[in-house]
Design a protein around this motif. Structure first.
Motif, PDB file in Angstrom:
ATOM      1  N   THR A  80      41.014  40.935  47.861  1.00 33.27           N
ATOM      2  CA  THR A  80      41.714  41.376  46.658  1.00 33.27           C
ATOM      3  C   THR A  80      41.004  40.874  45.413  1.00 33.27           C
ATOM      4  OG1 THR A  80      43.616  40.754  47.960  1.00 33.27           O
ATOM      5  CG2 THR A  80      44.036  41.681  45.809  1.00 33.27           C
ATOM      6  N   LEU A  81      40.670  39.594  45.434  1.00 32.78           N
ATOM      7  CA  LEU A  81      39.979  39.011  44.282  1.00 32.78           C
ATOM      8  C   LEU A  81      38.726  39.813  43.953  1.00 32.78           C
ATOM      9  CD1 LEU A  81      39.800  35.118  44.650  1.00 32.78           C
ATOM     10  CD2 LEU A  81      40.770  36.428  42.787  1.00 32.78           C
ATOM     11  N   ILE A 103      47.249  37.198  41.181  1.00 37.23           N
ATOM     12  CA  ILE A 103      46.587  37.462  42.467  1.00 37.23           C
ATOM     13  C   ILE A 103      46.943  36.403  43.516  1.00 37.23           C
ATOM     14  CG2 ILE A 103      44.365  37.578  43.660  1.00 37.23           C
ATOM     15  CD1 ILE A 103      43.198  38.920  41.279  1.00 37.23           C
ATOM     16  N   ILE A 104      46.765  35.135  43.154  1.00 33.94           N
ATOM     17  CA  ILE A 104      46.969  34.082  44.153  1.00 33.94           C
ATOM     18  C   ILE A 104      48.441  33.953  44.573  1.00 33.94           C
ATOM     19  CG2 ILE A 104      46.735  31.603  44.581  1.00 33.94           C
ATOM     20  CD1 ILE A 104      44.093  31.720  43.163  1.00 33.94           C
ATOM     21  N   MET A 161      34.976  37.076  27.892  1.00 32.94           N
ATOM     22  CA  MET A 161      36.078  36.605  28.724  1.00 32.94           C
ATOM     23  C   MET A 161      36.034  37.269  30.103  1.00 32.94           C
ATOM     24  SD  MET A 161      40.097  36.910  27.885  1.00 32.94           S
ATOM     25  CE  MET A 161      40.272  38.580  28.467  1.00 32.94           C
ATOM     26  N   PHE A 195      36.858  45.100  37.291  1.00 31.21           N
ATOM     27  CA  PHE A 195      36.704  44.580  35.931  1.00 31.21           C
ATOM     28  C   PHE A 195      35.268  44.748  35.465  1.00 31.21           C
ATOM     29  CE2 PHE A 195      40.259  41.319  36.820  1.00 31.21           C
ATOM     30  CZ  PHE A 195      41.212  42.264  36.514  1.00 31.21           C
ATOM     31  N   TRP A 222      39.228  43.392  42.573  1.00 27.51           N
ATOM     32  CA  TRP A 222      39.554  43.320  41.144  1.00 27.51           C
ATOM     33  C   TRP A 222      38.324  42.949  40.334  1.00 27.51           C
ATOM     34  CZ3 TRP A 222      43.156  45.713  38.870  1.00 27.51           C
ATOM     35  CH2 TRP A 222      44.419  45.854  39.432  1.00 27.51           C
ATOM     36  N   ILE A 263      46.968  40.231  35.624  1.00 24.32           N
ATOM     37  CA  ILE A 263      46.510  40.517  36.985  1.00 24.32           C
ATOM     38  C   ILE A 263      45.897  39.274  37.607  1.00 24.32           C
ATOM     39  CG2 ILE A 263      44.802  41.812  38.323  1.00 24.32           C
ATOM     40  CD1 ILE A 263      45.240  44.120  36.403  1.00 24.32           C
ATOM     41  N   VAL A 264      44.999  38.617  36.838  1.00 23.91           N
ATOM     42  CA  VAL A 264      44.328  37.446  37.378  1.00 23.91           C
ATOM     43  C   VAL A 264      45.352  36.359  37.719  1.00 23.91           C
ATOM     44  CG1 VAL A 264      42.669  35.632  36.859  1.00 23.91           C
ATOM     45  CG2 VAL A 264      42.189  37.965  36.200  1.00 23.91           C
ATOM     46  N   LEU A 270      43.067  37.336  50.521  1.00 28.13           N
ATOM     47  CA  LEU A 270      42.979  36.901  49.128  1.00 28.13           C
ATOM     48  C   LEU A 270      41.599  37.226  48.563  1.00 28.13           C
ATOM     49  CD1 LEU A 270      43.983  35.336  46.671  1.00 28.13           C
ATOM     50  CD2 LEU A 270      43.121  33.275  47.716  1.00 28.13           C
ATOM     51  N   VAL A 323      35.697  35.400  33.637  1.00 28.29           N
ATOM     52  CA  VAL A 323      36.722  35.507  34.678  1.00 28.29           C
ATOM     53  C   VAL A 323      36.108  36.009  35.983  1.00 28.29           C
ATOM     54  CG1 VAL A 323      38.753  36.817  35.375  1.00 28.29           C
ATOM     55  CG2 VAL A 323      38.677  35.776  33.129  1.00 28.29           C
ATOM     56  N   MET A 347      36.007  34.147  39.615  1.00 27.05           N
ATOM     57  CA  MET A 347      36.501  34.752  40.842  1.00 27.05           C
ATOM     58  C   MET A 347      35.417  34.752  41.905  1.00 27.05           C
ATOM     59  SD  MET A 347      38.443  37.912  39.056  1.00 27.05           S
ATOM     60  CE  MET A 347      39.847  38.525  39.919  1.00 27.05           C
ATOM     61  N   LEU A 373      44.541  42.168  31.925  1.00 30.09           N
ATOM     62  CA  LEU A 373      43.649  41.380  32.780  1.00 30.09           C
ATOM     63  C   LEU A 373      44.189  39.963  33.036  1.00 30.09           C
ATOM     64  CD1 LEU A 373      39.920  41.454  32.974  1.00 30.09           C
ATOM     65  CD2 LEU A 373      40.871  39.273  32.391  1.00 30.09           C
ATOM     66  N   PRO A 374      44.627  39.234  31.994  1.00 28.39           N
ATOM     67  CA  PRO A 374      45.175  37.904  32.285  1.00 28.39           C
ATOM     68  C   PRO A 374      46.358  37.965  33.250  1.00 28.39           C
ATOM     69  CG  PRO A 374      44.858  38.149  29.940  1.00 28.39           C
ATOM     70  CD  PRO A 374      44.574  39.479  30.547  1.00 28.39           C
TER      71      PRO A 374
END
Lengths: 377, 336
Positions: B57-58, A361-362, B13, B65, B61, A357-358, B54, B17, B21, A354-355
């Motif tokens: 996609t964000l 992304i940008i 976490m 998650f 995801w 992927i995050v 962007l 996250v 996002m 997960l870290p």
């Protein structure tokens, strides 16, 4: 559907070949990534296996241990307490136990001494755990001398060694007969170290304990479930502490991944420019980059996890051992039973993949929106 | 203390996250709502259009998650049952304090709204002129509070866990004698519940087939799908679990996830959740047929999504019927 799958297949194909073209960079990322997974997975696998082991070990122990307290400290319990308890409904079996610790100055270690059943060990014989045997260089038939409470020396012949499968609990164990125990530690007949009660129905344990505390107000009952619960939370707590400590490295990894993903070489920039010029859309480039991330993540996860598995179950987790299980002079050497479950895997995934992927992304988006003419100029 | 449990750290976490996002995406959503003008060729419009990639996609995801964290949440509750007095399965752990159940329901809510959002987003990206862009970002702004509340509730839940509290587990929570929603559900008459279960099953599948063939009126399928979802969950508590455990008084909806019952719970819940998410998506997609740039896409995806949803619904009902059929428990004289 078929069209979709075929498209993904071509994208993966392209991604693989482009990763192979940039071997150095991909391998560097893969190595760091695998390292992170390896560390996290080692900690997880090890603490889970220990927890599992503790659970298995305690399965055979009695449901209730009853200790007498004197001024807030553990004291010997008179045998007539067994009569005072009398017939409690639901209690299958009750008995007194004799056990204690013996400090051996020769190896600067404590032995745990327990007594077997009345007839199991003859008066002058003892059975010892493999940890003691190693430390003193003893084998079956040898003699071990113990100094008693009032200075006399008693020699015991070793009649057997304990099975090394149970070494986690039996490394420092010494079994002798109750009579010998009373002689060595100068304990009069009619006193026990504590009492154990087994209860057939787990739901009745609490009620039995309630009756016991009313009947014998100077005693303290210890439940097996309590011990299990404590082990459970202590091990997951220790694992948590290690995870918190590893957070620093995870963050470093996140920055590294971000940097790798955003700092594209002129070569790669041109590659994306050409792709766009020949008709790829922004979404296609992002999909390609998605597969790149997936391939690297899965490979790193697999490598890291397998390495951690080998580290924990074949090399006894030599890197993290002292933190997670504690240490002692007569420490058992043991091989853990492999124990893998979904929760473990999911947690690991959240801490490593997960870290990554995050973090990417940008940067991925930034590269994908680049105009072909701008990058090829 | 409890926060140092690795699975809990992971859950907190993930929520944090996802929240971040979503906040990022919402900031963008506000800008789109104010400034979006597809006919303009200005620099700003170009930047906005690029940024939509962007943001999608964000969010894709973030919602995936979220789904994984829903699974992890239940799994974690199950595995922590050893650490609480009186807890034997996830029910007991969720009952440790007042925040457990609301967190679970919110996670489910976020999952379904996320699925709908992804469907809308996909549809919108198929039209060259982004006809739905304002609606989809409005929906996003509506989901944001859910996600933030979930983060807070989950944090409250985990920080207020006290291992010394004796919690009540499925035996007491889901017994017809006690009070509360869970007890109400278990106390529902199984005979009428099973009739309702069969009725909603037939309704949802036939409406799905109808929508799939006609390619319109998706709202009907979505409505019946969500009704069927709720009735199905209530039926699991009220009578299906009884047949799986072969015990006339054990109503727990989580113990069926355990190995002792061949993990049949997964084969029940996973198809049910997928089918409901798809049915809701059909409902969200089909009203936009009138927009000319979307008509071809809708005509092709509405039947496709509906068929898949019908398949999963059918799978769920088959597995449920099968576990009732093969059970050794007979309630014939008791309920009827």
């Amino acid at each position: 559907m078929l069209y979709f799958l075929r498209k993904q297949k071509y994208l993966i194909d392209y991604t693989l070949s482009s990763l192979l073209r940039r071997k150095g960079k991909s391998l560097g990322l893969l190595a760091v990534y695998s390292m992170i997974v390896f560390m996290l997975a080692s900690v997880t696998l090890f603490s889970h296996a220990l927890r599992h082991e503790a659970g298995l070990m305690l399965q055979a122990s009695p449901e209730i241990i009853l200790q007498r307290m004197e001024a807030g400290r553990h004291a010997m319990i008179p045998a007539d307490y067994l009569q005072r308890i009398g017939q409690l409904r639901g209690v299958k079996q009750k008995a007194g136990r004799l056990w204690g610790y013996y400090y051996d100055p020769a190896v600067k270690a404590n032995y745990t001494i327990m007594t077997g059943g009345q007839s199991e060990t003859p008066l002058t014989n003892i059975i010892i755990g493999t940890g003691i045997a190693r430390a003193r260089g003893l084998d079956v038939g040898d003699y071990l001398t113990l100094r008693s409470q009032n200075g006399e020396a008693f020699s015991f012949q070793i009649s057997a060694l304990l099975d090394d499968k149970s070494e986690l609990v039996s490394a420092d164990l010494l079994l002798m007969s109750p009579q010998a125990f009373r002689r060595v530690f100068n304990i009069p007949e009619g006193l026990y170290t504590d009492l154990v009660l087994s209860v057939r129905n787990p739901r009745e344990v609490i009620k039995v304990v309630e009756k016991l505390t009313q009947l014998l107000p100077d005693t303290r009952p210890i439940l097996r479930d309590e011990v299990l619960r404590t082990y459970d939370s202590v091990f997951s707590w220790r694992q948590g502490i290690l995870f918190v400590l590893l957070t620093g490295s995870i963050l470093a990894f996140v920055i590294f991944a971000w940097d790798k993903a955003s700092g594209l070489s002129a070569e790669e920039r041109r590659e994306i420019g050409i792709l766009k010029a020949v008709g790829w859309e922004t979404a296609d480039v992002m999909r390609m980059k998605f597969w790149e991330g997936m391939i690297i993540s899965l490979t790193a996860f697999l490598i890291g996890y397998l390495a951690a598995y080998a580290h924990v179950f074949y090399a006894s987790a030599s890197l993290f051992e002292p933190v997670l299980k504690g240490w002692a002079v007569l420490y058992p050497q043991f091989r853990l039973t492999p124990f893998v479950d979904g929760l473990q895997l999911a947690t690991l995934f959240f801490f490593s993949v997960l870290p990554y992927i995050v973090a990417t992304i940008i940067p991925i988006w930034r590269t994908s929106i680049a105009d072909p003419d701008a990058v090829m100029r | 203390m409890m926060l140092l449990n690795p699975a809990i750290m992971a859950l907190v976490m993930v929520s944090a996250v996802v929240c971040l996002m979503m906040l990022l995406a919402s900031g963008f959503a506000v800008r789109v709502l104010l400034r979006w003008d597809i006919d303009s060729g200005s620099e700003r419009q170009l930047r906005l259009e690029r940024r939509t990639y962007l943001i999608s996609t964000l969010l894709i995801w973030a919602f995936s998650f979220q789904l994984m964290s829903l699974l992890l949440f239940i799994y974690n509750a199950e595995s922590m049952s050893g650490q609480f007095v009186g807890a034997m399965c996830a029910t007991g752990v969720l009952n440790v304090n007042a925040w457990g159940w609301p967190t679970l329901f919110l996670k489910m809510g976020v999952f379904f709204s996320g699925a709908v959002w992804i469907a809308l987003n996909y549809l919108d990206n198929q039209g060259y002129d982004y006809p739905l862009i304002r609606y989809k970002y409005l929906l996003l702004l509506a989901i944001l509070p859910l996600v933030i509340t979930e983060l807070i509730l989950q944090l409250l839940y985990f920080t207020n866990m006290d291992p010394n509290v004796i919690t009540s587990c499925c035996g007491t929570l889901f017994s017809a004698q006690s009070e509360g929603v869970a007890a109400e559900v278990s106390g529902l008459s199984p005979s009428s519940m099973s009739l309702g279960f069969a009725f909603t099953g037939v309704m949802v599948i036939s409406s799905g087939v109808w929508v799939a063939l006609r390619g319109q009126n998706g709202w009907l399928f979505a409505l019946l799908g969500s009704t069927a979802f709720i009735v199905a969950l209530m039926s699991i508590v009220s009578f299906i679990s009884l047949y799986i455990y072969e015990h006339p008084h054990h109503h727990c909806p989580f113990c069926i996830l355990k190995s002792g019952h061949d993990y049949v719970g997964y084969i029940l819940y996973v198809p049910l959740f997928i089918a409901t998410a798809l049915a809701l998506s059909v409902g969200a997609v089909s009203p936009w047929r009138g927009i000319s740039s979307l008509t071809p896409t809708i005509e092709s995806i509405v039947p496709r999504l509906s068929w898949i949803a019908v398949m999963f619904f059918a799978l769920f009902y088959l597995v449920a019927t099968w576990s009732v059929w093969t059970s050794h428990l007979t309630m014939m004289e008791v309920w009827w």
